[in-house]
Design an enzyme around this catalytic site. Structure first.
Site, PDB file in Angstrom:
ATOM      1  N   MET A  99       0.835  -1.207   0.000  1.00  0.00           N
ATOM      2  CA  MET A  99       0.000   0.000   0.000  1.00  0.00           C
ATOM      3  C   MET A  99       0.866   1.252   0.000  1.00  0.00           C
ATOM      4  SD  MET A  99      -3.261  -0.846   2.431  1.00  0.00           S
ATOM      5  CE  MET A  99      -4.140   0.706   2.334  1.00  0.00           C
ATOM      6  N   GLY A 100       2.058   1.154   0.598  1.00  0.00           N
ATOM      7  CA  GLY A 100       2.948   2.309   0.661  1.00  0.00           C
ATOM      8  C   GLY A 100       3.350   2.762  -0.735  1.00  0.00           C
ATOM      9  N   SER A 143      -8.378   3.307   3.977  1.00  0.00           N
ATOM     10  CA  SER A 143      -9.119   2.112   3.570  1.00  0.00           C
ATOM     11  C   SER A 143      -9.227   2.018   2.059  1.00  0.00           C
ATOM     12  CB  SER A 143     -10.531   2.101   4.160  1.00  0.00           C
ATOM     13  OG  SER A 143     -11.182   0.910   3.755  1.00  0.00           O
ATOM     14  N   LYS A 175     -11.636   4.547  11.663  1.00  0.00           N
ATOM     15  CA  LYS A 175     -11.210   3.434  10.794  1.00  0.00           C
ATOM     16  C   LYS A 175     -11.517   2.090  11.469  1.00  0.00           C
ATOM     17  CE  LYS A 175      -9.263   1.221   7.350  1.00  0.00           C
ATOM     18  NZ  LYS A 175      -8.587   0.074   7.718  1.00  0.00           N
ATOM     19  N   HIS A 180     -15.099   1.461  11.053  1.00  0.00           N
ATOM     20  CA  HIS A 180     -15.288   1.042   9.657  1.00  0.00           C
ATOM     21  C   HIS A 180     -15.012  -0.452   9.529  1.00  0.00           C
ATOM     22  CE1 HIS A 180     -13.443  -0.009   5.771  1.00  0.00           C
ATOM     23  NE2 HIS A 180     -14.243   0.877   5.198  1.00  0.00           N
ATOM     24  N   ASN A 181     -13.901  -0.882  10.100  1.00  0.00           N
ATOM     25  CA  ASN A 181     -13.526  -2.291   9.973  1.00  0.00           C
ATOM     26  C   ASN A 181     -14.496  -3.206  10.709  1.00  0.00           C
ATOM     27  OD1 ASN A 181     -11.347  -1.299   8.607  1.00  0.00           O
ATOM     28  ND2 ASN A 181      -9.881  -2.667   9.568  1.00  0.00           N
ATOM     29  N   GLU A 193     -17.317  -3.641   8.596  1.00  0.00           N
ATOM     30  CA  GLU A 193     -16.843  -4.531   7.517  1.00  0.00           C
ATOM     31  C   GLU A 193     -16.920  -6.010   7.979  1.00  0.00           C
ATOM     32  OE1 GLU A 193     -13.007  -3.192   5.837  1.00  0.00           O
ATOM     33  OE2 GLU A 193     -12.317  -5.226   6.139  1.00  0.00           O
TER      34      GLU A 193
END
Ligand code: 3PG
Length: 446
Positions: free
Chosen positions: A1-2, A112, A166, A169-170, A173
């Site tokens: 992702m970085g 995300s 976040k 959010h997870n 999810e």
């Protein structure tokens, strides 16, 4: 992702100096001529002019801890570390306070959307001080997903405000994924559908206003074959789910904040149970239940959508309670807006949720918003049929059924807790409140 985020920043003409501990990863990153790849942390620092902003994209826990410690030695007052991992929010609070003492900003940034989201536009939930957010806001807005011209990036309050959102959010999810998994299990075990038939059903579940990324992914998964064996992919994957922590942290936070999130906790425990060794003995001793009854396919889609709404409602309650307790931003419309695109939860229904909270910011529960309440009512008959069908066929459906129990508990004017209060007073003289006068009272148990 970085690397994906660095490329996304480069797309917006933002200069990025990249360092990766892994030499092979550094060479891969260097293939993109727009990125300046440093060979060491010191070399990276030499290329940065103060005040420096360092975006850390390493795993939560020990890697963030050691990288933060290392950076702290190199940074000077006025510099900033942005932690883009799924860090535990209490760690983010601690790091923010520690670094503030050294004159450094520590910003917990919830990112995300996975690798693809990071590359094309993630949803970004930022914490840290408002001034620190002001410094990086333009960059975050430039790389975030967009809906109608609005960036899916926002500030959620100091220190861990972003990481807490976040985490919520997870947790949602976890709930939505578990509901989808239960629904596909009902299609398979309860209705005996083939994989192509299941794929068609999943397409119907995600039609029109019920469209979501996770339902698109479900359709994709149901149509995939395993490269090695040619069998449906889902059949060669073990029935044991991993988890990295955010779901469990959300449940701990819900318990300590006094927020009822039973459906989200069912989703976390379903993953725990999936890997538990005692299942083997239960399979051997108890065997499979008899199959009975019928279920209309539309009923299942209604149950799934209604359970999804309940998962969101519980997650939003958690965000609000966290914000009240810790002085974060409790504007739930803001969270709904940020989640409309880029993130794993992206779904059309979030537009309705955002409007509901914009119209009535103090809405006690999203389920009471007129538009959402009428969606739930429309789903209710099918939802009840589905839960009854799962129970009578021995198909575990903890999220589909717990969400219905949550709704029923919420909507019943007088629930079952008077009995609990009476028992507590009967065995432990704990006292109870009365309906007709204030204060605590005892019954005569002699
Ligand atoms: C995320 O969505 O941030 C995580 O990748 C998924 O979390 P999990 O590994 O705990 O399911």
């Amino acid at each position: 992702m970085g690397r994906a985020l660095a490329q996304n920043l480069a797309d917006r003409k933002i200069t990025v100096i990249v360092f990766d501990r892994d030499a092979a990863a550094r060479s891969r990153t260097a293939e993109d001529p727009r990125l300046v790849v440093a060979e060491s942390v010191d070399a990276m620092f030499a290329k940065l002019a103060p005040p420096r902003t360092v975006l850390l994209m390493v795993n939560a826990g020990a890697p963030v801890e050691s990288a933060t410690g290392e950076l702290r030695m190199l940074l000077s007052p006025g510099d900033m570390i942005v932690d883009g991992g799924n860090s535990f929010w209490r760690d983010t609070q601690r790091r923010s306070a520690d670094l503030a003492r050294a004159g450094l900003d520590f910003v917990g940034l919830g990112v995300s959307g996975g690798e693809e989201g990071a590359r094309r536009g993630p949803a970004l939930m930022c914490g840290g001080t408002e001034a620190a957010y002001g410094r990086i806001r333009a960059w975050l807005e430039a790389i975030a997903a967009r809906v109608d011209g609005h960036a899916c990036a926002d500030w959620f309050g100091p220190d861990a405000g972003g990481h807490f959102v976040k985490m919520a959010h997870n947790a949602i999810e976890y709930g939505v994924m578990q509901a989808i998994a239960e629904a596909t299990q009902i299609l398979k075990l309860g209705l005996g559908l083939s994989f192509p038939e299941m794929q068609k059903e999943a397409a119907a579940w995600g039609a029109a206003e019920r469209a979501s990324y996770l339902l698109e992914l479900t359709q994709d998964i149901l149509g995939r074959a395993d490269r090695e064996t040619g069998r449906p992919l889902i059949e060669v994957i073990s029935d044991r789910a991993g988890q990295k922590g955010t779901g469990g942290w959300a449940i701990e936070a819900a318990l300590s904040l006094g927020v009822a999130a039973p459906t989200l906790s069912e989703a976390v425990f379903a993953r725990t149970l999936s890997g538990s060794p005692e299942r083997k003995d239960a399979v051997a001793r108890l065997g499979a239940p008899a199959r009975r009854g019928v279920l209309e396919r539309g009923d299942l889609g209604d149950a799934l959508f209604a359970a999804t709404l309940v998962c969101y409602a519980q997650g939003f309650q958690l965000i609000r309670a966290g914000a009240v307790q810790h002085g974060w931003v409790g504007d739930l419309a803001r969270a709904a807006r940020v989640w409309r695109a880029g993130c794993i939860l992206r779904a059309r229904l979030l537009t309705d949720v955002a409007s509901a909270y914009e119209l009535a910011p103090d809405l006690t529960t999203m389920l009471a918003a007129p538009g959402i309440a009428s969606m739930l009512k429309a789903c209710e008959p099918g939802w009840r049929q589905t839960v009854a069908f799962a129970a009578s066929n021995g198909i575990a459906a903890p999220v589909l059924s717990s969400s219905l129990a949550y709704l029923d508990a919420m909507r019943t004017p007088r629930g079952a807790t008077a009995m609990i209060q009476a028992m507590r007073d009967g065995f432990g003289a704990h006292g109870f409140e009365r309906i007709d006068k204030p204060g605590m009272h005892h019954a005569d148990w002699s």
